[in-house]
Design a protein around this motif. Structure first.
Motif, mmCIF file in Angstrom:
data_model
loop_
_atom_site.group_PDB
_atom_site.id
_atom_site.type_symbol
_atom_site.label_atom_id
_atom_site.label_comp_id
_atom_site.label_asym_id
_atom_site.label_seq_id
_atom_site.Cartn_x
_atom_site.Cartn_y
_atom_site.Cartn_z
ATOM 1 N N ARG A 47 1.026 -1.350 -0.104
ATOM 2 C CA ARG A 47 0.176 0.124 -0.082
ATOM 3 C C ARG A 47 0.685 1.089 0.048
ATOM 4 O O ARG A 47 0.488 2.214 -0.725
ATOM 5 C CB ARG A 47 -0.906 0.029 1.199
ATOM 6 C CG ARG A 47 -2.068 1.068 1.167
ATOM 7 C CD ARG A 47 -3.218 0.663 1.987
ATOM 8 N NE ARG A 47 -2.482 0.271 3.342
ATOM 9 C CZ ARG A 47 -2.817 -0.733 4.034
ATOM 10 N NH1 ARG A 47 -3.615 -1.742 3.401
ATOM 11 N NH2 ARG A 47 -2.278 -1.223 5.307
ATOM 12 N N LYS A 48 1.967 1.303 0.587
ATOM 13 C CA LYS A 48 3.009 2.240 0.809
ATOM 14 C C LYS A 48 3.659 2.650 -0.544
ATOM 15 O O LYS A 48 3.464 3.609 -1.121
ATOM 16 C CB LYS A 48 3.886 2.084 1.663
ATOM 17 C CG LYS A 48 5.003 3.229 1.932
ATOM 18 C CD LYS A 48 6.119 2.965 3.114
ATOM 19 C CE LYS A 48 6.924 3.824 3.079
ATOM 20 N NZ LYS A 48 8.114 3.468 4.034
ATOM 21 N N PHE A 49 4.025 1.349 -1.335
ATOM 22 C CA PHE A 49 4.476 1.630 -2.465
ATOM 23 C C PHE A 49 3.522 2.279 -3.392
ATOM 24 O O PHE A 49 3.973 2.827 -4.269
ATOM 25 C CB PHE A 49 5.005 0.138 -2.927
ATOM 26 C CG PHE A 49 5.536 0.356 -4.433
ATOM 27 C CD1 PHE A 49 6.711 1.003 -4.887
ATOM 28 C CD2 PHE A 49 4.773 -0.325 -5.355
ATOM 29 C CE1 PHE A 49 6.941 0.701 -6.133
ATOM 30 C CE2 PHE A 49 5.227 -0.272 -6.667
ATOM 31 C CZ PHE A 49 6.553 0.269 -7.095
ATOM 32 N N LEU A 50 2.356 1.593 -3.421
ATOM 33 C CA LEU A 50 1.346 2.241 -4.243
ATOM 34 C C LEU A 50 0.999 3.498 -4.373
ATOM 35 O O LEU A 50 1.014 4.062 -5.230
ATOM 36 C CB LEU A 50 0.164 0.908 -4.320
ATOM 37 C CG LEU A 50 -1.175 1.540 -5.350
ATOM 38 C CD1 LEU A 50 -0.613 0.982 -6.852
ATOM 39 C CD2 LEU A 50 -2.352 0.824 -4.954
ATOM 40 N N TYR A 51 0.646 4.058 -3.194
ATOM 41 C CA TYR A 51 0.260 5.445 -3.001
ATOM 42 C C TYR A 51 1.479 6.535 -3.185
ATOM 43 O O TYR A 51 1.422 7.633 -3.281
ATOM 44 C CB TYR A 51 -0.431 5.530 -1.448
ATOM 45 C CG TYR A 51 -1.819 4.924 -1.663
ATOM 46 C CD1 TYR A 51 -2.650 5.672 -2.244
ATOM 47 C CD2 TYR A 51 -1.948 4.039 -1.099
ATOM 48 C CE1 TYR A 51 -3.869 5.107 -2.366
ATOM 49 C CE2 TYR A 51 -3.195 3.558 -1.061
ATOM 50 C CZ TYR A 51 -4.493 3.980 -1.798
ATOM 51 O OH TYR A 51 -5.428 3.609 -1.789
ATOM 52 N N SER A 52 2.816 5.831 -3.284
ATOM 53 C CA SER A 52 3.870 6.882 -3.185
ATOM 54 C C SER A 52 4.099 6.815 -4.741
ATOM 55 O O SER A 52 4.836 7.877 -4.966
ATOM 56 C CB SER A 52 5.165 6.151 -2.648
ATOM 57 O OG SER A 52 5.503 4.785 -3.430
ATOM 58 N N ARG A 53 3.791 6.248 -5.528
ATOM 59 C CA ARG A 53 3.821 6.408 -7.063
ATOM 60 C C ARG A 53 2.747 6.943 -7.715
ATOM 61 O O ARG A 53 3.140 7.493 -8.799
ATOM 62 C CB ARG A 53 4.229 4.781 -7.718
ATOM 63 C CG ARG A 53 5.379 4.203 -7.132
ATOM 64 C CD ARG A 53 6.644 4.982 -7.541
ATOM 65 N NE ARG A 53 7.834 3.961 -7.222
ATOM 66 C CZ ARG A 53 8.511 4.205 -6.121
ATOM 67 N NH1 ARG A 53 8.193 4.840 -5.231
ATOM 68 N NH2 ARG A 53 9.446 3.311 -6.065
ATOM 69 N N PHE A 54 1.493 6.624 -7.538
ATOM 70 C CA PHE A 54 0.286 7.020 -8.269
ATOM 71 C C PHE A 54 -0.490 8.106 -7.472
ATOM 72 O O PHE A 54 -1.037 7.574 -6.370
ATOM 73 C CB PHE A 54 -0.297 5.870 -8.668
ATOM 74 C CG PHE A 54 0.111 4.841 -9.392
ATOM 75 C CD1 PHE A 54 0.837 4.928 -10.765
ATOM 76 C CD2 PHE A 54 0.875 3.614 -8.899
ATOM 77 C CE1 PHE A 54 1.667 3.933 -11.215
ATOM 78 C CE2 PHE A 54 1.591 2.543 -9.283
ATOM 79 C CZ PHE A 54 1.788 2.712 -10.533
ATOM 80 N N ARG A 55 -0.503 9.189 -7.930
ATOM 81 C CA ARG A 55 -1.364 10.294 -7.373
ATOM 82 C C ARG A 55 -2.249 10.769 -8.441
ATOM 83 O O ARG A 55 -2.060 10.874 -9.683
ATOM 84 C CB ARG A 55 -0.384 11.297 -6.797
ATOM 85 C CG ARG A 55 0.359 10.871 -5.593
ATOM 86 C CD ARG A 55 1.105 11.950 -5.106
ATOM 87 N NE ARG A 55 1.669 11.614 -3.907
ATOM 88 C CZ ARG A 55 2.958 11.315 -3.823
ATOM 89 N NH1 ARG A 55 3.941 11.830 -4.804
ATOM 90 N NH2 ARG A 55 3.677 10.944 -2.573
#
Length: 185
Positions: A47-55
């Motif tokens: 979840r941390k990886f996903l929200y750090s990349r896609f905004r």
């Protein structure tokens, strides 16, 4: 800094053997061997990886339309920017400007049923003046469109097939036939 003359021991690892690796590719690989999330705290790390990349940058909306498929294309109306083409439940195609989020064009009644797949023709750097084609698929037909002249209608329609996709070179279009369950090129 420490000297190499004096003996020392490394500290205890921060993660135990059951924790998920912090490297994303190692975590995905370990999912096939261990738990579904790659170890303890794997879901949190994903979840941390996903929200750090896609905004989210822009919201493309059309009141009353439900979008089921989308793809980025370089439209000829404004070749400096890419556009987003979307297909909906009602069979319409919508073209949005990717920078502003404004709706550029709507093509009603493109398909008789839900648009399930949109696939753009791959663009190579030496063929930029050539208009980009894209294929839109529904449950029973695949249509090829010219991004410059969407209002003129489909360039070609393939009946009794679905899931149209261009080859990597963009010279061929492949689709599956739901009745015979065979691939057509």
């Amino acid at each position: 800094p420490f000297t190499l003359i004096e003996p020392h021991s490394c500290g205890a690892p921060l993660h135990g053997p059951h924790h998920a690796p912090t490297n994303m590719s190692r975590r995905v690989h370990s999912r096939s061997v261990t738990t579904p999330h790659g170890g303890l705290s794997g879901e949190r790390l994903m979840r941390k990886f996903l929200y750090s990349r896609f905004r989210p940058l822009r919201a493309c909306r059309d009141e009353g339309a439900v979008f089921t498929a989308c793809a980025f294309i370089s439209a000829a109306q404004d070749p400096a920017y890419t556009h987003l083409v979307t297909g909906g439940v009602d069979g319409e195609l919508h073209l949005f400007h990717s920078v502003t989020g404004e709706q550029v064009e709507v093509v009603p009644d493109c398909h008789e049923s839900v648009v399930t797949h949109i696939h753009p023709q791959p663009q190579r750097l030496n063929t930029f003046p050539i208009p980009q084609l894209f294929a839109s698929s529904s449950k029973s037909q695949v249509k090829v469109w010219d991004s410059r002249r969407m209002e003129a209608g489909a360039v070609h329609t393939f009946q009794d097939c679905r899931a149209g996709q261009f080859s990597h070179h963009g010279r061929q279009l492949a689709a599956t036939n739901p009745v015979t369950r065979k691939l057509s090129v």
